[in-house]
Write a protein that holds these residues in place. Structure first.
Motif, PDB file in Angstrom:
ATOM      1  N   ILE A 103       0.852  -1.197   0.000  1.00 63.54           N
ATOM      2  CA  ILE A 103       0.000   0.000   0.000  1.00 63.54           C
ATOM      3  C   ILE A 103       0.883   1.240   0.000  1.00 63.54           C
ATOM      4  CG2 ILE A 103      -1.908   1.212   1.140  1.00 63.54           C
ATOM      5  CD1 ILE A 103      -2.537  -1.356   2.679  1.00 63.54           C
ATOM      6  N   GLN A 105       0.571   5.593  -1.169  1.00 68.35           N
ATOM      7  CA  GLN A 105      -0.042   6.734  -1.850  1.00 68.35           C
ATOM      8  C   GLN A 105       0.812   7.149  -3.036  1.00 68.35           C
ATOM      9  OE1 GLN A 105      -0.800  10.320  -3.366  1.00 68.35           O
ATOM     10  NE2 GLN A 105       0.963  10.371  -2.010  1.00 68.35           N
ATOM     11  N   GLN A 164      -7.353   4.336   0.699  1.00 71.51           N
ATOM     12  CA  GLN A 164      -6.599   3.079   0.892  1.00 71.51           C
ATOM     13  C   GLN A 164      -7.464   2.085   1.652  1.00 71.51           C
ATOM     14  OE1 GLN A 164      -3.230   4.728   2.934  1.00 71.51           O
ATOM     15  NE2 GLN A 164      -2.071   5.093   1.055  1.00 71.51           N
TER      16      GLN A 164
HETATM   17  C1  F6R Z   1       1.640  10.478   7.320  1.00 74.98           C
HETATM   18  C2  F6R Z   1       2.179  10.164   5.998  1.00 74.98           C
HETATM   19  C3  F6R Z   1       3.252   9.119   5.879  1.00 74.98           C
HETATM   20  C4  F6R Z   1       3.025   8.234   4.652  1.00 74.98           C
HETATM   21  C5  F6R Z   1       4.192   7.258   4.463  1.00 74.98           C
HETATM   22  C6  F6R Z   1       3.962   6.304   3.308  1.00 74.98           C
HETATM   23  O1  F6R Z   1       0.638  11.419   7.252  1.00 74.98           O
HETATM   24  O2  F6R Z   1       1.764  10.723   5.026  1.00 74.98           O
HETATM   25  O3  F6R Z   1       3.343   8.354   7.036  1.00 74.98           O
HETATM   26  O4  F6R Z   1       1.820   7.550   4.826  1.00 74.98           O
HETATM   27  O5  F6R Z   1       5.369   7.986   4.247  1.00 74.98           O
HETATM   28  O6  F6R Z   1       3.844   6.999   2.099  1.00 74.98           O
HETATM   29  P1  F6R Z   1       3.255   6.322   0.810  1.00 74.98           P
HETATM   30  O7  F6R Z   1       1.824   6.005   1.080  1.00 74.98           O
HETATM   31  O8  F6R Z   1       3.419   7.330  -0.287  1.00 74.98           O
HETATM   32  O9  F6R Z   1       4.048   5.060   0.569  1.00 74.98           O
END
Ligand code: F6R
Length: 369
Positions: A103, A105, A164
């Motif tokens: 997972i 973002q 998610q």
């Molecule tokens: C907290 C935040 C981070 C991300 C983490 C993973 O608000 O944004 O903890 O969730 O760095 O990032 P992704 O989802 O882009 O892998």
């Protein structure tokens, strides 16, 4: 470009009903069945899956923790959720029948990418849940389910987290559907309930003024604690993470059942404790346990900030501040329970004069270790 909001984070919090609806769009057919043809892992492979392992970092990891409860309940397949940074340096046991869900973002997080490479080398199938088209993690996965949150600009993740969760529920329900588990009826009714969630998130957003007021009144506190059980536990962790990164306050989330094993020693006069309360319907044991946890900490002086289902009369007398959320099935509650915590952290950050969209020391996309 902030659409009239002071910060991207506020705009993104407000966009959550649409983000949730967009992530469901086209994935439920008229008969109420899931159609995830875009998940190019054939049903025959999904039927053979013997273990699910979820890897992610930060907020995405909290979504993965919640997914574990849903996957195990609806599919009866054992599921583990692990921080990508821990998983990749262990020697995890995986094989062709393991489904790894990554997972992310951004789709560029280094630890998550390395974890999925490690999984594929051992023959596991990897499904990415990602918000960024064409990014590295989906490119290197066997399949991808995109979240449709739209671009998330604020460093602190909000709408991406909710989507998610939606994607995780879709995968869990789909696995259940494909494998024909005995929860068939429940699966159909949950799919119906999922379609109501966007409206319910909207309802939550309309009642946030008291939460903002409360946040402002706590601006000079040093510590806020968060408690939850079951899916409320990862929600507590997420509430604490938001507060750390945005308000730069000491915040910790605990599983309520762990109180007596240590954390209760932290409770002193007037310390704010946010408690996420499961629905009194359904799994009522969970509810009763948390009500007694609230009584325990209140007797020791805690100022209780209680997030509970509308009409939960059993818990109301023990809440110094009551934040009501709509009635949802237990497993879906994180979709509505997280929203007040986002608003709370954002308002506290503002009250403390912090830069909401760009917290110190943090980057939106963590492409290094
Ligand atoms: C907290 C935040 C981070 C991300 C983490 C993973 O608000 O944004 O903890 O969730 O760095 O990032 P992704 O989802 O882009 O892998």
């Amino acid at each position: 470009e902030k659409g009239g909001y002071d910060y991207f984070m506020l705009k993104e919090i407000a966009e959550q009903p649409k983000a949730v609806a967009d992530t469901l769009l086209g994935r439920i057919d008229l008969a109420g069945n899931l159609c995830l043809d875009e998940v190019r892992i054939p049903a025959s492979v999904l039927r053979e899956v013997s273990k699910v392992v979820i890897v992610a970092c930060g907020t995405a990891y909290h979504a993965g923790m919640i997914a574990k409860y849903a996957i195990e309940h609806w599919t009866r397949i054992p599921c583990e959720t692990e921080l990508a940074s821990e998983f990749r340096y262990r020697d995890p046991i995986l094989d062709q029948r393991t489904l790894v869900i990554a997972i992310s973002q951004s789709g560029e997080t280094m630890d998550t990418l390395m974890a999925l490479r490690h999984a594929r080398e051992q023959g596991a199938k990897v499904l990415a849940i990602c918000n960024t088209n064409g990014s590295t993690i989906p490119r290197e996965s066997d399949a991808v389910l995109y979240t449709h949150a739209g671009p998330e600009v604020a460093v602190a993740s909000t709408k991406a987290f909710l989507t998610q969760l939606v994607a995780c529920y879709l995968v869990a329900l789909y696995l259940g559907q494909v494998r024909g588990t005995k929860w068939g009826d429940e699966i159909l009714s949950v799919i119906r309930e999922l379609s109501e969630i966007a409206t319910q998130v909207d309802e939550v957003l309309e009642t946030m003024e008291p939460v903002r007021e409360l946040a402002r009144s706590l601006a000079s506190k040093n510590t806020v604690l968060f408690l939850g059980r079951h899916v409320g536990f990862p929600v507590a962790l997420e509430g604490a993470l938001k507060l750390k990164e945005l308000a730069y306050m000491h915040a910790e989330g605990f599983a309520a059942g762990e109180l007596k094993h240590g954390p209760i020693a932290l409770i002193e006069q007037d310390v704010p404790v946010v408690v996420v309360v499961p629905s009194p319907r359904g799994r009522s044991v969970l509810h009763d346990k948390i009500v007694s946890n609230i009584q325990e900490i209140r007797a020791r002086g805690a100022r209780t900030i209680v997030i509970a289902e509308r009409g939960d009369e059993a818990v109301a007398p023990y809440a110094d501040h009551l934040i009501e959320i709509p009635v949802t099935p237990t497993l879906l509650q994180p979709l509505v329970a997280t929203v007040p915590l986002q608003v709370f952290a954002c308002e506290l950050a503002t009250a403390r004069g912090n830069e909401v969209d760009q917290p110190r020391n943090l980057a939106k996309s963590v492409t290094v270790e």
